[in-house]
Design an enzyme around this catalytic site. Structure first.
Site, PDB file in Angstrom:
ATOM      1  N   SER A 145       8.950   9.764  16.884  1.00  0.00           N
ATOM      2  CA  SER A 145       8.642   8.387  16.795  1.00  0.00           C
ATOM      3  C   SER A 145       9.046   7.989  18.734  1.00  0.00           C
ATOM      4  O   SER A 145       9.800   8.413  19.457  1.00  0.00           O
ATOM      5  CB  SER A 145       8.593   6.601  16.465  1.00  0.00           C
ATOM      6  OG  SER A 145       9.167   5.948  16.930  1.00  0.00           O
ATOM      7  N   TYR A 158      14.831   1.576  12.491  1.00  0.00           N
ATOM      8  CA  TYR A 158      13.787   2.347  12.405  1.00  0.00           C
ATOM      9  C   TYR A 158      14.534   3.714  14.016  1.00  0.00           C
ATOM     10  O   TYR A 158      14.098   4.160  12.934  1.00  0.00           O
ATOM     11  CB  TYR A 158      12.472   1.761  12.844  1.00  0.00           C
ATOM     12  CG  TYR A 158      11.026   2.534  12.707  1.00  0.00           C
ATOM     13  CD1 TYR A 158      10.422   2.812  11.603  1.00  0.00           C
ATOM     14  CD2 TYR A 158      10.676   3.036  14.324  1.00  0.00           C
ATOM     15  CE1 TYR A 158       9.480   3.803  11.570  1.00  0.00           C
ATOM     16  CE2 TYR A 158       9.798   3.608  14.456  1.00  0.00           C
ATOM     17  CZ  TYR A 158       8.771   3.525  13.527  1.00  0.00           C
ATOM     18  OH  TYR A 158       7.528   4.363  13.427  1.00  0.00           O
TER      19      TYR A 158
HETATM   20  N1  LIG Z   1       1.539   4.188  13.322  1.00  0.00           N
HETATM   21  C1  LIG Z   1       2.770   4.443  15.062  1.00  0.00           C
HETATM   22  O1  LIG Z   1       2.585   3.078  15.091  1.00  0.00           O
HETATM   23  C2  LIG Z   1       3.373   4.886  14.689  1.00  0.00           C
HETATM   24  C3  LIG Z   1       4.445   5.034  15.191  1.00  0.00           C
HETATM   25  C4  LIG Z   1       5.459   5.892  15.258  1.00  0.00           C
HETATM   26  C5  LIG Z   1       5.737   6.260  14.061  1.00  0.00           C
HETATM   27  N2  LIG Z   1       5.243   6.056  13.146  1.00  0.00           N
HETATM   28  C6  LIG Z   1       5.724   6.979  11.930  1.00  0.00           C
HETATM   29  O2  LIG Z   1       3.876   7.807  11.233  1.00  0.00           O
HETATM   30  C7  LIG Z   1       4.366   7.559   9.974  1.00  0.00           C
HETATM   31  C8  LIG Z   1       3.561   7.345   9.124  1.00  0.00           C
HETATM   32  O3  LIG Z   1       2.821   5.561   9.958  1.00  0.00           O
HETATM   33  P1  LIG Z   1       1.727   5.894   9.405  1.00  0.00           P
HETATM   34  O4  LIG Z   1       1.388   4.633  10.787  1.00  0.00           O
HETATM   35  O5  LIG Z   1       0.144   6.453   9.743  1.00  0.00           O
HETATM   36  O6  LIG Z   1       2.124   4.294   8.499  1.00  0.00           O
HETATM   37  P2  LIG Z   1       1.146   3.615   7.323  1.00  0.00           P
HETATM   38  O7  LIG Z   1       2.142   2.523   6.865  1.00  0.00           O
HETATM   39  O8  LIG Z   1       0.101   4.006   6.969  1.00  0.00           O
HETATM   40  O9  LIG Z   1       1.377   5.106   6.912  1.00  0.00           O
HETATM   41  C9  LIG Z   1       3.298   5.685   5.264  1.00  0.00           C
HETATM   42  C10 LIG Z   1       2.745   5.592   4.391  1.00  0.00           C
HETATM   43  O10 LIG Z   1       4.160   6.405   4.048  1.00  0.00           O
HETATM   44  C11 LIG Z   1       4.157   5.827   2.236  1.00  0.00           C
HETATM   45  N3  LIG Z   1       5.868   5.404   2.106  1.00  0.00           N
HETATM   46  C12 LIG Z   1       6.462   4.664   2.443  1.00  0.00           C
HETATM   47  N4  LIG Z   1       7.536   4.568   1.762  1.00  0.00           N
HETATM   48  C13 LIG Z   1       7.184   5.686   0.993  1.00  0.00           C
HETATM   49  C14 LIG Z   1       8.481   6.692  -0.241  1.00  0.00           C
HETATM   50  N5  LIG Z   1       9.372   6.159   0.142  1.00  0.00           N
HETATM   51  N6  LIG Z   1       7.954   7.790  -0.593  1.00  0.00           N
HETATM   52  C15 LIG Z   1       6.575   8.372  -0.292  1.00  0.00           C
HETATM   53  N7  LIG Z   1       5.374   7.463   0.939  1.00  0.00           N
HETATM   54  C16 LIG Z   1       5.965   6.683   0.759  1.00  0.00           C
HETATM   55  C17 LIG Z   1       3.223   4.713   2.705  1.00  0.00           C
HETATM   56  O11 LIG Z   1       2.380   4.229   1.626  1.00  0.00           O
HETATM   57  C18 LIG Z   1       1.871   4.763   3.371  1.00  0.00           C
HETATM   58  O12 LIG Z   1       1.205   5.393   3.241  1.00  0.00           O
HETATM   59  C19 LIG Z   1       5.710   6.893   9.785  1.00  0.00           C
HETATM   60  O13 LIG Z   1       6.649   8.279   9.686  1.00  0.00           O
HETATM   61  C20 LIG Z   1       6.347   6.064  11.154  1.00  0.00           C
HETATM   62  O14 LIG Z   1       6.963   5.844  11.134  1.00  0.00           O
HETATM   63  C21 LIG Z   1       4.514   5.714  12.874  1.00  0.00           C
END
Ligand SMILES: NC(=O)c1ccc[n+]([C@@H]2O[C@H](COP(=O)([O-])OP(=O)(O)OC[C@H]3O[C@@H](n4cnc5c(N)ncnc54)[C@H](O)[C@@H]3O)[C@@H](O)[C@H]2O)c1
Length: 253
Positions: A145, A158
């Site tokens: 991230s 985080y």
């Molecule tokens: N959206 C953003 O702005 C952003 C920015 C930087 C990094 N990220 C990273 O991208 C990745 C995906 O995030 P997103 O934005 O799609 O979020 P999201 O919340 O839409 O998706 C995350 C998914 O992970 C699953 N999850 C959570 N805990 C879990 C576990 N213990 N075991 C299995 N699955 C689990 C959730 O059920 C969900 O479907 C994450 O690692 C997040 O940290 C997102």
């Protein structure tokens, strides 16, 4: 299936966090390029929806529920994927959770939980998948991230977990590069998903601090991350190893 590029014909990918957001978009993108995808998440309904989207587009997909913080489930999932598809070429660690809280108020259990899912989960998937990736000459794409590159206010747990993911990525790159396994990461900025739509900021936040990480351009959807993950995981990324790519529309530039 649209204008498929088929960079992943005959390949198999395991994608975590594929019930929504970036994980779902990545599973769709890889499947659209000919990859068989084994998708996992804790959220069964979302997984079933992803399966539907991919199947209807003509892709090859299988799903299983898996909590990435549970070592037994992680090992069983990797085994089930290889049993089902016969090989593993790409591991995409995308499952993650966000916690926004003032540093002095973060209970240690919550700090530990964020590390357990985001960092230890990624570690365990990598460890379970590596023997298969060595066999296939495959690769790993982890999800870090921009919070690993620049201080994220209220994101101590985080950001720490993502800093760990970045370091783990570089370590695996040098430890397994000679065996033909690459390991890279992406650093998404603010992306329009459930997580990206803010989380819960603590009461009365310092908005000047929060705004430091706000997109300089319009926030984009998860497909802008999926395309970069696909590049890294494909032969187009053949000489990229131990790298992390910031995909934030220039926010931290
Ligand atoms: N959206 C953003 O702005 C952003 C920015 C930087 C990094 N990220 C990273 O991208 C990745 C995906 O995030 P997103 O934005 O799609 O979020 P999201 O919340 O839409 O998706 C995350 C998914 O992970 C699953 N999850 C959570 N805990 C879990 C576990 N213990 N075991 C299995 N699955 C689990 C959730 O059920 C969900 O479907 C994450 O690692 C997040 O940290 C997102």
């Amino acid at each position: 299936m649209g204008e498929a590029m088929n960079r992943f014909d005959g390949k198999v990918a395991l994608v975590t966090g594929a019930a929504a957001g970036i994980g779902r978009a990545t599973a769709e993108r890889l499947a659209n390029e000919g990859c068989s995808v084994y998708i996992v998440d804790v959220a069964r309904d979302g997984l079933e929806e992803t399966v539907k989207l991919i199947s209807e587009a003509g892709g090859s997909v299988e799903f299983a529920t898996c909590d990435v913080s549970d070592e037994g489930e992680v090992k069983a999932t990797v085994k089930a994927c290889v049993d089902r598809f016969g090989q593993l070429d790409v591991l995409c660690n995308i499952a993650g959770i966000l916690l926004l809280e003032r540093f002095e108020k973060i209970p240690v259990e919550k700090f530990r939980r964020v590390l357990e899912v985001n960092l230890v989960g990624t570690f365990m998937l990598c460890q379970a998948a590596l023997p298969h990736l060595i066999e296939s000459g495959g690769n790993i794409v982890n999800t870090s991230s921009t919070s690993a590159l620049s201080g994220m206010p209220y994101g101590a747990a985080y950001g720490t977990s993502k800093g760990g993911v970045s370091a783990l990525t570089r370590t695996l790159a040098v430890e397994f590069g000679k065996q033909g396994v690459r390991c890279n990461a992406i650093n998404p900025g603010s992306i329009k998903t459930a997580m990206g739509s803010g989380g819960n900021l603590p009461e009365d936040p310092d908005m000047q601090l929060v705004m430091r990480a706000m997109p300089i351009d319009k926030a984009r959807g998860p497909e802008v991350i999926a395309s970069v993950i696909a590049m890294l995981a494909s032969a187009d990324g053949a000489h990229i190893n131990g790298e992390e790519i910031r995909v934030d529309g220039g926010t931290l530039s």
